[in-house]
Motif scaffolding. Structure first.
Motif, mmCIF file in Angstrom:
data_model
loop_
_atom_site.group_PDB
_atom_site.id
_atom_site.type_symbol
_atom_site.label_atom_id
_atom_site.label_comp_id
_atom_site.label_asym_id
_atom_site.label_seq_id
_atom_site.Cartn_x
_atom_site.Cartn_y
_atom_site.Cartn_z
ATOM 1 N N ARG A 1 44.107 37.624 32.630
ATOM 2 C CA ARG A 1 44.240 36.226 32.748
ATOM 3 C C ARG A 1 45.034 35.969 33.875
ATOM 4 O O ARG A 1 44.673 35.383 34.879
ATOM 5 N N GLU A 2 46.085 36.504 34.019
ATOM 6 C CA GLU A 2 47.219 36.274 34.964
ATOM 7 C C GLU A 2 46.768 36.772 36.308
ATOM 8 O O GLU A 2 47.042 36.371 37.281
ATOM 9 N N ASN A 3 46.454 38.354 36.249
ATOM 10 C CA ASN A 3 46.381 38.897 37.550
ATOM 11 C C ASN A 3 45.308 39.963 37.215
ATOM 12 O O ASN A 3 46.064 41.048 36.911
ATOM 13 N N GLU B 1 43.604 42.232 39.111
ATOM 14 C CA GLU B 1 43.775 43.492 40.075
ATOM 15 C C GLU B 1 45.196 43.959 39.787
ATOM 16 O O GLU B 1 45.090 45.295 39.646
ATOM 17 N N ARG B 2 46.146 43.173 39.426
ATOM 18 C CA ARG B 2 47.340 44.047 39.206
ATOM 19 C C ARG B 2 47.014 44.757 37.662
ATOM 20 O O ARG B 2 47.855 46.132 37.654
ATOM 21 N N ALA B 3 46.652 44.206 36.861
ATOM 22 C CA ALA B 3 46.110 44.696 35.483
ATOM 23 C C ALA B 3 45.601 46.146 35.839
ATOM 24 O O ALA B 3 45.817 47.298 35.195
ATOM 25 N N ARG B 4 44.534 46.089 36.660
ATOM 26 C CA ARG B 4 43.641 47.400 36.945
ATOM 27 C C ARG B 4 44.392 48.475 37.607
ATOM 28 O O ARG B 4 44.471 49.557 37.301
ATOM 29 N N MET B 5 45.485 47.778 38.626
ATOM 30 C CA MET B 5 46.257 48.877 39.228
ATOM 31 C C MET B 5 47.446 49.360 38.263
ATOM 32 O O MET B 5 48.266 50.131 38.754
ATOM 33 N N LEU B 6 47.467 48.942 36.921
ATOM 34 C CA LEU B 6 48.687 49.499 36.135
ATOM 35 C C LEU B 6 47.851 50.413 35.422
ATOM 36 O O LEU B 6 48.401 51.149 34.461
ATOM 37 N N GLY B 7 46.320 50.633 35.597
ATOM 38 C CA GLY B 7 45.839 51.628 34.703
ATOM 39 C C GLY B 7 45.127 51.182 33.804
ATOM 40 O O GLY B 7 44.350 52.093 32.980
ATOM 41 N N TYR B 8 44.763 49.867 33.616
ATOM 42 C CA TYR B 8 43.844 49.365 32.620
ATOM 43 C C TYR B 8 42.400 49.351 32.983
ATOM 44 O O TYR B 8 42.363 48.780 34.191
ATOM 45 N N HIS B 9 41.765 49.428 32.064
ATOM 46 C CA HIS B 9 40.172 49.352 32.541
ATOM 47 C C HIS B 9 39.843 47.954 32.152
ATOM 48 O O HIS B 9 39.242 47.502 31.047
ATOM 49 N N ALA C 1 47.198 39.872 30.452
ATOM 50 C CA ALA C 1 47.637 40.330 31.692
ATOM 51 C C ALA C 1 46.314 40.187 32.723
ATOM 52 O O ALA C 1 46.449 39.770 33.986
ATOM 53 N N ARG D 1 47.460 42.604 26.901
ATOM 54 C CA ARG D 1 46.594 43.093 28.163
ATOM 55 C C ARG D 1 45.471 42.007 28.679
ATOM 56 O O ARG D 1 45.139 42.034 29.716
#
Lengths: 243, 314
Positions: free
Chosen positions: B191-193, B195-203, B189, B186
């Motif tokens: 590092r890579e993106n 906003e995408r990580a956030r929109m996968l539900g990660y805080h 994730a 995570r």
């Protein structure tokens, strides 16, 4: 038959400075059905969806999900409740493998169970047709495959509400056909909100259509009702060509 | 062999090599490697935040210093023995990372670099301000008699090497494990993106804070180890120079690789060591090599190896 609304927006309004991007929008997603959100460029589709998923803070109005008010929740908590969102501009993890991209999406719920996590990831890759590319770096995929991967990530989240922001943008006709088939296969499984410019996709998949124009709901109804709506024809269908 | 099995084998091989080096290297290099292994712990901590999470801190010396002073003051002021003093160092660095992270992570990018730089400067000034206890720039020495752990005198070359080795091994395997776990994935994730990580539900804010605390804890372990094994605590370890070092090590060795930090420290140490035996302008040589590496191997030594030869490199 009145379907249960899994998601409901009431009076959603977003004002940027003096610009009214969305005004008093009431909006529902009936459970298990496909709703398309259409409208000309600048109609406020992205703003509305942004407020629904929590990326944009509304000026006023509320959003409820499965009967509970989620207006105060940040985006990641809304996703945890069972929403998934795919970006209009492809947004993946370019440096990671295709498998890891999907695994990250599935892992929010399943990371605790290694077996189930792997199984879900492989199952989604199979379904979407990326199984033989699972080892490739996502950033090296073709544009079309990256779009598909983005959708795969949404699927891997096992969403109750799946929101796709212009998913077919830039895809070839064959890829669009595959997308339509995929969306249809999801019907009943999950509730879908499709923001779409491609009218073929809309007419072939949607159970309901909501038309936005200049930040307001212009019309809402079944595809037949929308097609015969004079205001819609004037504002949208008659003046635009398919993207 | 699977990717995970290969990387485990590699990590164990590196540890075996470091273990064996003690018996083959001349005394001078044994001493050098004790230092290298401690500094590599620091580099690994930095790498977790920079290489894996994508957050560039320019103030990591404050965590190294917190570990070092937590340990040193624990012994000199509180009269602790080695183990509780060491623990104090780790806690001091972790708590500092938690507080700094809570405030600094409201910023991103360049602002985050500047805020961390400023916090580190504050820590440096605080050390000078409390000169009565810290002895300021001059620093203080931890007596040999106080550097005894369960009856082992840690000032001998052998004990020092193997203490550094054990600490390094624990951190090395722990870091490697961490990035295999969902938590590590995570961070990558983010590092890579993000906003995408956030929109996968990660805080993502919470993950970044946790990454910073783990990174700070590693740096604190390195700082406390340094004070323990080399017997000196000084304010120079909290200066900007010591915030830049881990960045250089990690960039040279390969950011976002498990072995990069160690390679970077070894490379930089011997680069300066060898060039300074030929010329007083050794920093010039170091500078030129850095420029060349940045031009021709922008992903660092391990990063370039991964790209060209061993795609499975963890």
């Amino acid at each position: 038959m009145a379907a249960v609304n899994v998601l409901e927006a009431k009076g959603l309004t977003k004002i940027y400075g003096g610009l009214e991007a969305n005004v008093d929008i009431d909006f529902q997603l009936p459970e298990g059905e496909i709703t398309a959100l259409i409208g000309p460029n600048g109609a406020g589709k992205s703003t509305l969806v942004g407020m629904v998923v929590g990326r944009i803070l509304p000026t006023r109005g509320s959003v409820s999900f499965e009967g509970a008010d989620i207006s105060h929740l940040p985006a990641h908590q809304r996703m945890q409740l069972g929403m998934a969102y795919t970006f209009q501009i492809t947004s993946i993890f370019p440096g990671l493998s295709v498998y890891d991209n999907v695994a990250l999406a599935a892992g929010q719920k399943l990371a605790g169970d290694k077996g189930a996590h792997d199984q879900k990831t492989r199952q989604v890759l199979d379904r979407i047709g990326l199984a033989d590319r699972h080892d490739q770096t996502a950033g090296d995929l073709s544009y079309g495959h990256q779009r598909v991967l983005e959708i795969a990530m949404g699927l891997a989240q096992d969403p109750k509400v799946f929101i796709l922001d212009e998913p077919t943008q830039g895809l070839s006709e064959t890829e669009v056909d595959a997308f339509i088939a995929l969306i249809k296969s999801l019907a009943g499984e999950t509730t879908i909100l499709l923001i779409e410019h491609n009218m073929r996709v809309v007419t072939e998949t949607a159970d309901h259509i909501t038309v936005l124009d200049q930040g307001r709901v212009l019309a809402s109804g079944t595809p037949e009702e929308i097609r015969s709506n004079a205001a819609v024809q004037a504002a949208y269908l008659g003046t635009t060509t398919d993207a | 062999m699977s990717k995970a099995a290969k990387s485990n084998a590699l990590h164990l091989a590196i540890l075996a090599l470091l273990f064996a080096l003690f018996f083959v290297l001349p005394a001078y290099h044994v001493g050098a490697f004790s230092r290298i292994m401690v500094l590599a712990i620091y580099a690994m901590g930095f790498n977790l935040l920079f290489g894996y999470t994508g957050l560039l801190s320019l103030g990591h010396a404050m965590f190294f210093a917190a570990g070092m002073y937590g340990f040193g003051l624990g012994i000199s002021q509180a009269g602790f023995s080695v183990a509780p003093a060491f623990l104090t160092g780790i806690i001091a660095a972790s708590v500092l990372a938690l507080v700094v992270g809570y405030l600094a992570l409201r910023t991103a990018g360049v602002a985050f670099m500047i805020v961390t730089l400023m916090f580190a400067q504050t820590v440096y000034l605080v050390i000078l301000y409390f000169g009565e206890y810290t002895r300021g720039d001059e620093g203080f020495v931890i007596q040999s008699a106080q550097r005894v752990f369960f009856g082992i005198d840690l000032t001998t070359e052998t004990a020092r090497y193997f203490t550094a080795f054990v600490l390094f091994a624990i951190c090395f395997l722990w870091a490697a494990k961490l990035i295999q776990m969902p938590f590590g994935k995570r961070l990558v994730a983010i590092r890579e993106n993000e906003e995408r990580a956030r929109m996968l539900g990660y805080h993502t804010d919470s993950y970044k804070l946790r990454a910073l605390v783990v990174s700070g804890a590693f740096s604190g372990i390195a700082g406390a180890s340094y004070a323990l094994l080399f017997g000196y605590v000084g304010a120079s370890f909290s200066t900007v120079q010591y915030s830049i070092f881990p960045l250089l090590w990690v960039l040279l060795g390969g950011a976002g690789t498990t072995i990069g930090p160690l390679i970077g420290v070894i490379f930089m140490f011997y680069l300066i060591d060898i060039s300074s035996s030929y010329t007083t302008a050794y920093m010039l040589i170091a500078g030129v090599v850095l420029v060349l590496l940045t031009l021709f191997a922008p992903q660092g030594l391990a990063g370039t190896l991964r790209k060209r030869v061993f795609p499975w490199l963890p």
